[in-house]
Design an enzyme around this catalytic site. Structure first.
Site, short mmCIF file in Angstrom:
data_model
loop_
_atom_site.label_atom_id
_atom_site.label_comp_id
_atom_site.label_asym_id
_atom_site.label_seq_id
_atom_site.Cartn_x
_atom_site.Cartn_y
_atom_site.Cartn_z
N TYR A 91 -9.91 5.88 -11.67
CA TYR A 91 -9.49 6.47 -10.20
C TYR A 91 -9.52 7.99 -10.43
O TYR A 91 -8.90 8.55 -9.46
CB TYR A 91 -8.38 5.91 -9.53
CG TYR A 91 -8.21 4.43 -9.47
CD1 TYR A 91 -8.98 3.78 -8.69
CD2 TYR A 91 -7.05 3.95 -10.04
CE1 TYR A 91 -9.00 2.43 -8.68
CE2 TYR A 91 -6.78 2.26 -9.76
CZ TYR A 91 -7.80 1.75 -8.97
OH TYR A 91 -7.76 0.29 -8.87
N ARG B 2 -5.90 3.78 -15.39
CA ARG B 2 -6.02 4.29 -13.93
C ARG B 2 -6.87 5.71 -14.11
O ARG B 2 -7.62 6.06 -13.10
CB ARG B 2 -4.82 4.45 -13.17
CG ARG B 2 -4.28 3.15 -13.03
CD ARG B 2 -2.92 3.22 -12.26
NE ARG B 2 -3.21 3.71 -10.89
CZ ARG B 2 -3.02 4.85 -10.41
NH1 ARG B 2 -2.35 6.00 -11.27
NH2 ARG B 2 -3.20 5.40 -9.30
N GLY C 179 0.77 -1.32 0.13
CA GLY C 179 0.05 -0.02 0.13
C GLY C 179 0.78 1.19 -0.11
O GLY C 179 0.06 2.35 -0.27
N TYR D 83 -0.03 -1.42 -12.20
CA TYR D 83 -1.50 -1.18 -12.43
C TYR D 83 -1.67 -0.54 -13.76
O TYR D 83 -2.57 0.25 -14.00
CB TYR D 83 -2.36 -0.57 -11.44
CG TYR D 83 -2.10 -1.12 -9.81
CD1 TYR D 83 -2.59 -2.44 -9.73
CD2 TYR D 83 -1.26 -0.67 -8.90
CE1 TYR D 83 -2.41 -3.20 -8.45
CE2 TYR D 83 -0.86 -1.35 -7.76
CZ TYR D 83 -1.65 -2.59 -7.62
OH TYR D 83 -1.27 -3.20 -6.28
N GLU E 5 4.53 -6.62 1.45
CA GLU E 5 3.59 -6.95 0.10
C GLU E 5 3.43 -5.73 -0.65
O GLU E 5 2.53 -5.50 -1.30
CB GLU E 5 2.27 -7.73 0.24
CG GLU E 5 2.10 -8.87 1.06
CD GLU E 5 0.96 -9.34 1.43
OE1 GLU E 5 0.49 -10.22 1.99
OE2 GLU E 5 -0.21 -8.24 1.20
N PRO E 6 4.59 -5.07 -1.03
CA PRO E 6 4.33 -4.04 -1.76
C PRO E 6 4.17 -3.99 -3.15
O PRO E 6 4.88 -5.11 -3.75
CB PRO E 6 5.63 -3.19 -1.48
CG PRO E 6 6.73 -4.44 -1.22
CD PRO E 6 6.00 -5.40 -0.71
N ARG F 260 2.88 -1.50 -5.85
CA ARG F 260 3.04 0.00 -6.68
C ARG F 260 4.47 0.75 -6.32
O ARG F 260 4.84 1.26 -7.07
CB ARG F 260 2.00 0.82 -6.05
CG ARG F 260 1.87 2.20 -6.64
CD ARG F 260 0.90 3.12 -6.16
NE ARG F 260 -0.32 2.65 -5.96
CZ ARG F 260 -1.43 2.37 -6.66
NH1 ARG F 260 -1.44 3.22 -8.01
NH2 ARG F 260 -2.67 1.82 -6.25
N CYS G 177 -14.47 4.55 -27.44
CA CYS G 177 -15.64 5.51 -27.55
C CYS G 177 -16.38 5.46 -26.21
O CYS G 177 -17.26 4.93 -25.80
CB CYS G 177 -16.57 4.70 -28.63
SG CYS G 177 -15.91 4.22 -29.96
N GLU G 178 -15.63 6.36 -25.27
CA GLU G 178 -16.10 6.51 -23.94
C GLU G 178 -15.48 8.00 -23.67
O GLU G 178 -14.23 8.08 -23.75
CB GLU G 178 -15.58 5.54 -23.03
CG GLU G 178 -15.79 4.14 -23.16
CD GLU G 178 -17.23 3.53 -22.55
OE1 GLU G 178 -17.69 4.35 -21.70
OE2 GLU G 178 -17.47 2.38 -22.99
C1 LIG Z 1 -3.23 -4.87 -3.86
C2 LIG Z 1 -2.39 -5.81 -2.58
C3 LIG Z 1 -1.37 -5.43 -2.30
C4 LIG Z 1 -0.20 -4.30 -3.09
O1 LIG Z 1 -0.70 -2.97 -2.96
P1 LIG Z 1 0.21 -1.94 -3.42
O2 LIG Z 1 -0.57 -0.63 -2.94
O3 LIG Z 1 0.42 -2.12 -5.07
O4 LIG Z 1 1.55 -1.88 -2.55
C5 LIG Z 1 -0.62 -6.03 -1.19
N1 LIG Z 1 -1.38 -7.11 -0.67
C6 LIG Z 1 -2.69 -7.29 -0.91
C7 LIG Z 1 -3.36 -8.32 -0.13
C8 LIG Z 1 -3.21 -6.80 -2.03
O5 LIG Z 1 -4.39 -7.08 -2.18
#
Ligand SMILES: *Cc1c(COP(=O)(O)O)cnc(C)c1O
Length: 452
Positions: free
Chosen positions: A342, A338, A265, A399, A299-300, A302, A370-371
């Site tokens: 978003y 994106r 995240g 993404y 778990e990075p 992005r 076409c949007e």
């Molecule tokens: C999407 C996701 C991530 C990665 O999120 P980032 O914002 O890309 O770092 C990590 N863990 C889980 C469970 C996710 O769904």
């Protein structure tokens, strides 16, 4: 709904020079124009066509190392598992595996991609709210590091399956800590109203139940509160403090907790956001969980891959309509979703050296789909961009390709990786035969010209 992160649309747009200054893999050359590492992007466009995703191997390596170093320097016993959904290209995942990263996967396809890229099964975490029995079966057969469970129902399904196979599945329980990550409502995941994980108040009882299931080997807890988190570390701090207390509570009940998966995240600056540094994130993890005596995981997605990629596109044509200037590109929302999904802001740089310093006027940058939502930017200051001019969308490494589709029957774009002065195609552009492959017209549909 969670409030989206405050937008700063009224703040001045960063200049081309500002954007470049923050992105070390990119530079401009007076003759060759915009370069990634030592390769002119125009050369790649010439050879491979457009639209094309281009990734910097140096940036991927540098960012993976920066994150691992920050965790190590904070004294944390932590492993990093790249969130494959942000960029499942095999070359990207393989390069990161070479840096010692594992993978966080959310589908059979991603599990297979991670294995094909050389990630050992012992480095793979399987997340996601809707793992199918087939996916669970594969995860058990591969003996991956762990599955992060999202509910009691899912735990029962996995327990029954593992027992029927005479196996035990390693699992962590994904806890929803009910903190607001203060990001876009579509990418916040850690609030009770979101579909993810189990509410933290119910976690102790459920964890105990899981520990009693014969088909499961419970190894710990997991959380993930949202994506593109840029509002400091306070949301992380709250989540990790709650997880730290939960670890102590579970231990006090005599339940084993070996590891805590801290999720991903961490945000990146697309425009002028100032996200927390890896060091600040590591400090927050240490404050909440440092003395919990657990192995840690991150778990990075992005943060590692986003800044490493650009989307290269050519101008099809410019048009003036009702006093507005439209720059129409050969890339569209089916490539880079994106902005449509978003309202995301991506820097857009011209590739030609002359365009870089030319006078600018505001333009709406759009794709040919076409949007009306096929709009990448509104009122963006850009130089004149005659047909066939090249532009690069910045921070498109996460993404980007992974969210693209073939909407409007547009083939998936090519992907390229640059490494110093070398570059390689890491995914061929989809051909029209591939685009139509697998479809069938049943015999009972009469085609024009055929006898009825
Ligand atoms: C999407 C996701 C991530 C990665 O999120 P980032 O914002 O890309 O770092 C990590 N863990 C889980 C469970 C996710 O769904």
């Amino acid at each position: 709904m969670a409030a989206p992160a405050p937008r700063r649309d009224d703040a001045p747009e960063p200049s081309f020079a500002d954007l470049l200054a923050q992105r070390p893999a990119l530079s401009t050359d007076a003759l060759a124009g915009l370069m990634m590492e030592e390769v002119p992007l125009a050369r790649i466009a010439q050879a491979v066509g457009t639209p094309t995703w281009v990734y910097s191997a140096g940036t991927l390596r540098r960012r993976a190392r920066a994150l691992c170093d920050a965790l190590r320097e904070a004294g944390l016993d932590a492993t990093v598992h790249f969130a494959t959904k942000s960029n499942p290209n095999l070359a990207v995942v393989a390069l990161l595996a070479g840096e010692g990263l594992g993978a966080d996967v959310v589908s059979e396809g991603e599990l297979r991609a991670a294995r094909a890229a050389g990630v050992p099964a012992s480095g793979i975490v399987f997340s996601g709210v809707g793992k199918t029995e087939r996916e669970m079966r594969l995860a058990i057969a591969e003996d991956i590091l762990q599955l992060n469970l999202e509910s009691a129902e899912e735990a029962e399904m996995l327990d029954a399956l593992a027992r029927s196979l005479g196996r035990r599945a390693r699992v962590a329980l994904r806890v929803n800590p009910d903190v607001d990550a203060r990001t876009h409502a579509k990418i916040t995941t850690g609030l009770t109203e979101n579909k993810f994980g189990v509410p933290i108040a119910l976690a102790p009882a459920l964890y105990a139940r899981l520990c009693a299931m014969e088909g499961l080997e419970v190894v710990g807890l997991a959380t993930h509160i949202g994506s593109q988190i840029t509002q400091g570390v306070s949301s992380y701090a709250a989540a990790y403090a709650r997880l730290g207390s939960l670890v102590r509570e579970l231990r006090a009940q005599g339940l084993p907790v070996e590891r805590v998966d801290c999720g991903g995240g961490l945000g990146i600056p697309y425009r002028d956001e100032i996200p927390a540094s890896p060091a600040a994130l590591a400090g927050t993890i240490k404050a909440g969980l440092g003395d919990a005596g657990v192995k840690l995981m991150l778990e990075p997605g992005r943060w590692i891959a986003g800044p490493a990629g650009v989307l290269l596109s050519r101008v099809v044509i410019e048009k003036q309509s009702a006093g507005r200037r439209f720059v129409i590109l050969d890339a569209a929302m089916n490539d880079l979703l994106r902005p449509a999904m978003y309202e995301a802001w991506h820097g857009i740089l011209p590739v030609s050296p002359a365009a870089f310093h030319a006078p600018q006027t505001p333009a709406d940058v759009v794709g040919p789909v076409c949007e009306s939502s096929d709009t990448f930017a509104k009122g963006r200051n850009l130089p004149a961009l005659p047909p066939a001019s090249l532009v690069a969308f910045l921070d498109a490494g996460a993404y980007g390709a992974s969210m693209s589709s073939t909407y409007n029957a547009r083939p998936l774009a090519a992907e390229v990786m640059v490494n110093g002065s070398d570059w390689s195609v890491v995914r061929e552009r989809q051909g029209y035969e591939q685009l139509l492959a697998g479809q069938r017209i049943p015999g009972w549909i009469t085609r024009p010209g055929e006898a009825r």
